[in-house]
Design a protein around this motif. Structure first.
Motif, PDB file in Angstrom:
ATOM      1  N   VAL A 119     -30.611 -10.591 -43.328  1.00  0.00           N
ATOM      2  CA  VAL A 119     -29.373 -11.302 -43.659  1.00  0.00           C
ATOM      3  C   VAL A 119     -29.233 -12.466 -42.680  1.00  0.00           C
ATOM      4  O   VAL A 119     -29.420 -12.293 -41.472  1.00  0.00           O
ATOM      5  CB  VAL A 119     -28.142 -10.378 -43.554  1.00  0.00           C
ATOM      6  CG1 VAL A 119     -26.851 -11.165 -43.770  1.00  0.00           C
ATOM      7  CG2 VAL A 119     -28.244  -9.236 -44.553  1.00  0.00           C
ATOM      8  N   LEU A 120     -28.892 -13.642 -43.191  1.00  0.00           N
ATOM      9  CA  LEU A 120     -28.718 -14.811 -42.330  1.00  0.00           C
ATOM     10  C   LEU A 120     -27.414 -14.675 -41.530  1.00  0.00           C
ATOM     11  O   LEU A 120     -26.350 -14.412 -42.094  1.00  0.00           O
ATOM     12  CB  LEU A 120     -28.699 -16.081 -43.167  1.00  0.00           C
ATOM     13  CG  LEU A 120     -28.630 -17.416 -42.408  1.00  0.00           C
ATOM     14  CD1 LEU A 120     -29.394 -18.495 -43.179  1.00  0.00           C
ATOM     15  CD2 LEU A 120     -27.192 -17.861 -42.187  1.00  0.00           C
ATOM     16  N   THR A 121     -27.522 -14.860 -40.218  1.00  0.00           N
ATOM     17  CA  THR A 121     -26.360 -14.824 -39.333  1.00  0.00           C
ATOM     18  C   THR A 121     -26.315 -16.116 -38.526  1.00  0.00           C
ATOM     19  O   THR A 121     -27.329 -16.535 -37.963  1.00  0.00           O
ATOM     20  CB  THR A 121     -26.425 -13.627 -38.362  1.00  0.00           C
ATOM     21  OG1 THR A 121     -26.446 -12.410 -39.110  1.00  0.00           O
ATOM     22  CG2 THR A 121     -25.211 -13.621 -37.438  1.00  0.00           C
ATOM     23  N   LYS A 122     -25.148 -16.731 -38.461  1.00  0.00           N
ATOM     24  CA  LYS A 122     -24.991 -17.951 -37.661  1.00  0.00           C
ATOM     25  C   LYS A 122     -24.656 -17.580 -36.223  1.00  0.00           C
ATOM     26  O   LYS A 122     -23.773 -16.763 -35.973  1.00  0.00           O
ATOM     27  CB  LYS A 122     -23.886 -18.852 -38.226  1.00  0.00           C
ATOM     28  CG  LYS A 122     -23.762 -20.190 -37.480  1.00  0.00           C
ATOM     29  CD  LYS A 122     -22.821 -21.134 -38.171  1.00  0.00           C
ATOM     30  CE  LYS A 122     -22.794 -22.490 -37.455  1.00  0.00           C
ATOM     31  NZ  LYS A 122     -24.114 -23.150 -37.425  1.00  0.00           N
ATOM     32  N   VAL A 123     -25.362 -18.202 -35.275  1.00  0.00           N
ATOM     33  CA  VAL A 123     -25.162 -17.955 -33.849  1.00  0.00           C
ATOM     34  C   VAL A 123     -24.785 -19.271 -33.170  1.00  0.00           C
ATOM     35  O   VAL A 123     -25.466 -20.283 -33.351  1.00  0.00           O
ATOM     36  CB  VAL A 123     -26.438 -17.375 -33.201  1.00  0.00           C
ATOM     37  CG1 VAL A 123     -26.234 -17.181 -31.703  1.00  0.00           C
ATOM     38  CG2 VAL A 123     -26.838 -16.063 -33.863  1.00  0.00           C
ATOM     39  N   THR A 124     -23.698 -19.248 -32.403  1.00  0.00           N
ATOM     40  CA  THR A 124     -23.284 -20.437 -31.664  1.00  0.00           C
ATOM     41  C   THR A 124     -22.947 -20.051 -30.229  1.00  0.00           C
ATOM     42  O   THR A 124     -22.107 -19.174 -29.996  1.00  0.00           O
ATOM     43  CB  THR A 124     -22.054 -21.104 -32.300  1.00  0.00           C
ATOM     44  OG1 THR A 124     -22.346 -21.453 -33.654  1.00  0.00           O
ATOM     45  CG2 THR A 124     -21.674 -22.376 -31.538  1.00  0.00           C
ATOM     46  N   LEU A 125     -23.610 -20.688 -29.286  1.00  0.00           N
ATOM     47  CA  LEU A 125     -23.322 -20.501 -27.866  1.00  0.00           C
ATOM     48  C   LEU A 125     -22.689 -21.789 -27.346  1.00  0.00           C
ATOM     49  O   LEU A 125     -23.319 -22.844 -27.368  1.00  0.00           O
ATOM     50  CB  LEU A 125     -24.601 -20.198 -27.087  1.00  0.00           C
ATOM     51  CG  LEU A 125     -24.471 -20.135 -25.561  1.00  0.00           C
ATOM     52  CD1 LEU A 125     -23.540 -19.015 -25.126  1.00  0.00           C
ATOM     53  CD2 LEU A 125     -25.849 -19.983 -24.914  1.00  0.00           C
ATOM     54  N   GLU A 126     -21.440 -21.688 -26.897  1.00  0.00           N
ATOM     55  CA  GLU A 126     -20.742 -22.864 -26.375  1.00  0.00           C
ATOM     56  C   GLU A 126     -20.376 -22.632 -24.917  1.00  0.00           C
ATOM     57  O   GLU A 126     -19.680 -21.672 -24.587  1.00  0.00           O
ATOM     58  CB  GLU A 126     -19.491 -23.162 -27.193  1.00  0.00           C
ATOM     59  CG  GLU A 126     -18.760 -24.419 -26.723  1.00  0.00           C
ATOM     60  CD  GLU A 126     -17.672 -24.863 -27.681  1.00  0.00           C
ATOM     61  OE1 GLU A 126     -18.012 -25.196 -28.833  1.00  0.00           O
ATOM     62  OE2 GLU A 126     -16.492 -24.859 -27.281  1.00  0.00           O
ATOM     63  N   CYS A 127     -20.875 -23.512 -24.055  1.00  0.00           N
ATOM     64  CA  CYS A 127     -20.617 -23.432 -22.621  1.00  0.00           C
ATOM     65  C   CYS A 127     -19.907 -24.707 -22.181  1.00  0.00           C
ATOM     66  O   CYS A 127     -20.454 -25.804 -22.335  1.00  0.00           O
ATOM     67  CB  CYS A 127     -21.926 -23.279 -21.851  1.00  0.00           C
ATOM     68  SG  CYS A 127     -22.873 -21.805 -22.308  1.00  0.00           S
ATOM     69  N   LYS A 128     -18.712 -24.537 -21.652  1.00  0.00           N
ATOM     70  CA  LYS A 128     -17.911 -25.697 -21.266  1.00  0.00           C
ATOM     71  C   LYS A 128     -17.079 -25.346 -20.041  1.00  0.00           C
ATOM     72  O   LYS A 128     -16.199 -24.496 -20.118  1.00  0.00           O
ATOM     73  CB  LYS A 128     -17.000 -26.112 -22.422  1.00  0.00           C
ATOM     74  CG  LYS A 128     -16.336 -27.461 -22.239  1.00  0.00           C
ATOM     75  CD  LYS A 128     -15.629 -27.856 -23.509  1.00  0.00           C
ATOM     76  CE  LYS A 128     -14.964 -29.213 -23.366  1.00  0.00           C
ATOM     77  NZ  LYS A 128     -15.936 -30.293 -23.135  1.00  0.00           N
ATOM     78  N   GLY A 129     -17.391 -25.983 -18.923  1.00  0.00           N
ATOM     79  CA  GLY A 129     -16.703 -25.638 -17.691  1.00  0.00           C
ATOM     80  C   GLY A 129     -16.970 -24.173 -17.345  1.00  0.00           C
ATOM     81  O   GLY A 129     -18.096 -23.698 -17.378  1.00  0.00           O
TER      82      GLY A 129
END
Length: 218
Positions: A125-135
């Motif tokens: 199954v397609l899964t969207k992964v987002t890693l956001e690093c800010k400060g």
């Protein structure tokens, strides 16, 4: 007094414009680092060399097709080696052995293996992964689930070799697509813009109040 106020307003406006331009510069296409959008997950698959920043957003879609007995590497951004010097996992992502749980290393100046772990992803199954690093803020979104953490000190910034399947671990079983690495405006630039906008709005409100009072006095 009027001339002095005009000079202050001009200086404030220039400061605001500089801060805005500095922040806005990070939203153009130059900050979308060019990576192949759908690299094959094979061992020792170097796909790019980039200039990484401390504040960034890494996103991709992944469809796990199986598991392996070892850590299965998906992506690895490194200065030169596997581990464990600062910058050698900035970031790096694997599946845990025998499962599709993500092992997501962000890295920190005090711990090059500082990381987040997730629940298992569904197979095929397609899964969207987002890693956001800010400060100090780190947010990992996997499908509908969100994982957050506070950065202990700071992340690495500098030249990075990017692998989709690194030389040190077998590749994960899966297919990735829509891979994107985007540099984000530094947190202090955003704060400067917000502060300057607020200050300018307050000045405008004060000028309106003075003008209304003068009209009433007349």
């Amino acid at each position: 007094a009027v001339e002095s106020n005009e000079m202050v307003h001009k200086e404030d406006s220039e400061i605001c414009e500089i801060a805005y331009r500095r922040c806005n510069a990070y939203t153009n296409n130059k900050n979308n680092k060019v990576l192949p959008t759908s690299p094959a997950l094979v061992q020792n698959n170097q796909i790019a060399i980039i200039s990484g920043k401390a504040d960034y957003r890494l996103s991709f879609d992944i469809t796990p097709t199986g598991t392996i007995v070892d850590y299965g590497n998906i992506l690895h951004f490194t200065t030169d080696n596997n581990c464990c010097n600062f910058g050698q996992r900035s970031p790096a992502i694997w599946f845990h052995p025998g499962t599709t749980r993500l092992y997501v290393v962000i890295g920190d100046s005090t711990d090059s293996n500082w990381r987040l772990d997730t629940d298992a992803l569904p197979l095929n199954v397609l899964t969207k992964v987002t890693l956001e690093c800010k400060g100090k803020n780190v947010k990992l979104t996997v499908g509908e689930k969100v994982y957050t953490a506070t950065q202990p000190t700071y992340r690495f910034a500098g030249n990075l070799v990017v692998y989709a399947g690194d030389p040190w671990y077998p590749p994960a079983k899966g297919v990735i697509s829509n891979l994107l690495y985007k540099i984000l405006p530094p947190a202090e630039a955003n704060a400067a813009v917000t502060s300057q906008r607020s200050y300018m709005h307050n000045l405008q409100d004060e000028e309106m109040n003075v003008a209304e009072k003068e009209n009433m006095d007349n």
